[in-house]
Design a protein around this motif. Structure first.
Motif, PDB file in Angstrom:
ATOM      1  N   THR A  83       0.825  -0.908  -0.141  1.00 26.99           N
ATOM      2  CA  THR A  83       0.086  -0.241  -0.388  1.00 26.99           C
ATOM      3  C   THR A  83       0.623   0.992  -0.377  1.00 26.99           C
ATOM      4  OG1 THR A  83      -0.087   0.428   2.505  1.00 26.99           O
ATOM      5  CG2 THR A  83      -1.192  -1.742   1.242  1.00 26.99           C
ATOM      6  N   LEU A  84       2.348   1.571   1.086  1.00 29.54           N
ATOM      7  CA  LEU A  84       3.131   2.420   0.937  1.00 29.54           C
ATOM      8  C   LEU A  84       3.360   2.061  -0.150  1.00 29.54           C
ATOM      9  CD1 LEU A  84       4.046   4.221   2.335  1.00 29.54           C
ATOM     10  CD2 LEU A  84       6.096   2.827   2.938  1.00 29.54           C
ATOM     11  N   TRP A  85       3.493   1.442  -1.628  1.00 29.94           N
ATOM     12  CA  TRP A  85       4.623   1.750  -2.352  1.00 29.94           C
ATOM     13  C   TRP A  85       3.382   2.398  -3.705  1.00 29.94           C
ATOM     14  CZ3 TRP A  85       8.355   0.829  -5.538  1.00 29.94           C
ATOM     15  CH2 TRP A  85       8.332   0.712  -7.192  1.00 29.94           C
ATOM     16  N   ASP A  86       2.156   1.598  -3.121  1.00 31.44           N
ATOM     17  CA  ASP A  86       1.225   2.501  -4.419  1.00 31.44           C
ATOM     18  C   ASP A  86       1.106   3.852  -4.010  1.00 31.44           C
ATOM     19  OD1 ASP A  86       0.698  -0.257  -5.473  1.00 31.44           O
ATOM     20  OD2 ASP A  86      -0.711  -0.967  -4.483  1.00 31.44           O
ATOM     21  N   ASP A  87       1.133   4.194  -2.955  1.00 27.35           N
ATOM     22  CA  ASP A  87       0.891   5.840  -3.287  1.00 27.35           C
ATOM     23  C   ASP A  87       1.829   6.688  -3.538  1.00 27.35           C
ATOM     24  OD1 ASP A  87      -1.735   4.750  -1.531  1.00 27.35           O
ATOM     25  OD2 ASP A  87      -1.637   5.325  -0.002  1.00 27.35           O
ATOM     26  N   ALA A  88       2.677   6.108  -2.224  1.00 22.75           N
ATOM     27  CA  ALA A  88       4.170   6.672  -3.149  1.00 22.75           C
ATOM     28  C   ALA A  88       4.641   7.035  -4.087  1.00 22.75           C
ATOM     29  CB  ALA A  88       5.750   5.941  -2.695  1.00 22.75           C
TER      30      ALA A  88
ATOM     31  N   GLY B  25       1.418  13.158  -1.190  1.00 20.32           N
ATOM     32  CA  GLY B  25       2.351  14.593  -1.488  1.00 20.32           C
ATOM     33  C   GLY B  25       3.557  14.688  -0.644  1.00 20.32           C
ATOM     34  N   PRO B  26       4.114  15.096  -1.609  1.00 19.81           N
ATOM     35  CA  PRO B  26       5.082  16.184  -0.767  1.00 19.81           C
ATOM     36  C   PRO B  26       4.953  17.272   0.386  1.00 19.81           C
ATOM     37  CG  PRO B  26       5.415  16.258  -3.053  1.00 19.81           C
ATOM     38  CD  PRO B  26       3.739  15.827  -2.732  1.00 19.81           C
ATOM     39  N   LEU B  27       5.753  17.766   1.215  1.00 20.78           N
ATOM     40  CA  LEU B  27       5.011  18.458   2.627  1.00 20.78           C
ATOM     41  C   LEU B  27       6.681  18.848   3.239  1.00 20.78           C
ATOM     42  CD1 LEU B  27       1.968  16.700   5.043  1.00 20.78           C
ATOM     43  CD2 LEU B  27       1.815  18.640   2.773  1.00 20.78           C
ATOM     44  N   ALA B  28       6.022  20.523   3.541  1.00 21.58           N
ATOM     45  CA  ALA B  28       7.375  21.111   3.828  1.00 21.58           C
ATOM     46  C   ALA B  28       7.445  20.623   5.493  1.00 21.58           C
ATOM     47  CB  ALA B  28       6.859  22.459   3.989  1.00 21.58           C
ATOM     48  N   VAL B  29       8.448  20.858   6.918  1.00 27.62           N
ATOM     49  CA  VAL B  29       8.925  20.738   7.676  1.00 27.62           C
ATOM     50  C   VAL B  29       7.699  21.227   8.946  1.00 27.62           C
ATOM     51  CG1 VAL B  29       9.929  20.759   9.451  1.00 27.62           C
ATOM     52  CG2 VAL B  29      11.823  20.232   7.386  1.00 27.62           C
ATOM     53  N   GLY B  30       7.018  22.499   8.483  1.00 28.01           N
ATOM     54  CA  GLY B  30       6.370  23.040   9.133  1.00 28.01           C
ATOM     55  C   GLY B  30       5.182  22.534   9.528  1.00 28.01           C
ATOM     56  N   VAL B  58      14.396  15.091  -0.895  1.00 31.21           N
ATOM     57  CA  VAL B  58      14.189  16.212  -0.398  1.00 31.21           C
ATOM     58  C   VAL B  58      14.596  16.972  -1.763  1.00 31.21           C
ATOM     59  CG1 VAL B  58      15.048  18.801   1.734  1.00 31.21           C
ATOM     60  CG2 VAL B  58      15.267  15.892   1.561  1.00 31.21           C
ATOM     61  N   THR B  59      14.066  18.347  -1.713  1.00 30.81           N
ATOM     62  CA  THR B  59      13.648  19.933  -2.480  1.00 30.81           C
ATOM     63  C   THR B  59      13.718  20.653  -2.236  1.00 30.81           C
ATOM     64  OG1 THR B  59      11.300  19.502  -3.741  1.00 30.81           O
ATOM     65  CG2 THR B  59      12.839  17.825  -4.036  1.00 30.81           C
ATOM     66  N   PRO B  60      15.112  21.634  -2.272  1.00 30.14           N
ATOM     67  CA  PRO B  60      14.756  22.892  -1.142  1.00 30.14           C
ATOM     68  C   PRO B  60      13.939  23.665  -2.368  1.00 30.14           C
ATOM     69  CG  PRO B  60      16.935  22.069  -1.439  1.00 30.14           C
ATOM     70  CD  PRO B  60      16.250  21.387  -2.034  1.00 30.14           C
ATOM     71  N   ALA B  68       9.711  14.675   0.022  1.00 27.71           N
ATOM     72  CA  ALA B  68       8.557  13.057  -0.500  1.00 27.71           C
ATOM     73  C   ALA B  68       9.329  12.245  -0.342  1.00 27.71           C
ATOM     74  CB  ALA B  68       8.534  13.507  -1.873  1.00 27.71           C
ATOM     75  N   ILE B  69       7.916  10.911  -0.095  1.00 31.72           N
ATOM     76  CA  ILE B  69       8.530   9.502   0.054  1.00 31.72           C
ATOM     77  C   ILE B  69       8.513   9.504  -1.685  1.00 31.72           C
ATOM     78  CG2 ILE B  69       7.658   7.309  -0.119  1.00 31.72           C
ATOM     79  CD1 ILE B  69       5.412   8.400   1.240  1.00 31.72           C
ATOM     80  N   ALA B  70      10.150   8.359  -1.133  1.00 32.05           N
ATOM     81  CA  ALA B  70      11.497   8.096  -2.447  1.00 32.05           C
ATOM     82  C   ALA B  70      10.448   6.310  -3.131  1.00 32.05           C
ATOM     83  CB  ALA B  70      12.753   7.865  -1.908  1.00 32.05           C
ATOM     84  N   PRO B  71      10.296   6.549  -4.509  1.00 29.30           N
ATOM     85  CA  PRO B  71       9.821   4.943  -4.370  1.00 29.30           C
ATOM     86  C   PRO B  71      10.898   3.610  -4.227  1.00 29.30           C
ATOM     87  CG  PRO B  71       8.412   6.597  -6.022  1.00 29.30           C
ATOM     88  CD  PRO B  71       9.902   7.487  -4.996  1.00 29.30           C
ATOM     89  N   ASP B  72      11.448   4.530  -4.692  1.00 34.92           N
ATOM     90  CA  ASP B  72      12.794   3.234  -5.215  1.00 34.92           C
ATOM     91  C   ASP B  72      12.942   2.755  -3.784  1.00 34.92           C
ATOM     92  OD1 ASP B  72      12.895   3.889  -7.730  1.00 34.92           O
ATOM     93  OD2 ASP B  72      14.970   5.414  -7.558  1.00 34.92           O
TER      94      ASP B  72
END
Lengths: 105, 105
Positions: A83-88, B25-30, B58-60, B68-72
DNA sequence: ACGAATCGTAAGCAATGACTTACGGTAAGT
DNA sequence: ACTTACCGTAAGTCATTGCTTACGATTCGT
């Protein structure tokens, strides 16, 4: 019993070695501990953690206790990662789309 | 970068919460730390661990840093569990066969 | 029946790790 | 230019956990 216990059980390197030794089939405690750099009671404690996490099954055989990998326990963690894979992947694709829209070459 | 780091990174409950927050989806630290029972620096430290394990990118973006989660990274652990799953099933089947042979009803 | 083997548990200790507060550094707003 | 917002890092503290030694319980061999 939940995937949380499973993943925290597999986090320890020594416990992963134990799991690896059981890949080819069930083993008794002495056989598992043999050649390991830690004491047999330490191995017993690790086996306890792995059993509680649902990763191992125990079958007493006379004097000894045979431990074996429980496929169900592995599958539980596998499903979580799926599930984590799918969402990612979905989030990744969405982010790429956003970027393409906002920055068209 | 290896599945060992991945699994030990995912072993912490707080880090799994962080991962869950990034599923959509991606989020900032705060934004990640907002509403969490721990301080923002603590979140930063967790983000560091997750990044080192290859689970986050990480993307500044100007003032902020988007995680963001890295699928790899997820896939690496997934593959490990797949091989473990295969071996466990094979060992299970073999043990069942042994038992059937040794104890034919 | 007695001694040896196999294994789990308890207690104590040392190391790892997660958290807080304090600080510095860069970008944005006015 | 100056202030504010956002974030990472350092140092210190406290809880968690993995290890060892010591012990008790059960089973096998003779």
């Amino acid at each position: 019993m939940s995937y949380e216990d499973t993943i925290s059980a597999l986090a320890d390197p020594t416990r992963r070695v134990i799991i690896d030794r059981l890949r080819s089939g069930p083993l008794a405690v002495g056989a598992i501990a043999d050649g390991m750099p830690i004491s047999r009671p330490a191995v017993s404690q690790h086996l306890r953690v792995l059993s509680d996490a649902g990763l191992l099954t125990v079958t007493p055989s006379g004097n000894r206790r045979l431990y074996a990998i429980a496929p169900d326990g592995v599958d539980e963690l596998r499903r979580y990662l799926d599930t984590l894979w799918d969402d990612a992947l979905a989030a990744f694709a969405r982010a790429a789309e956003e970027k393409a829209k906002g920055n068209p070459t």
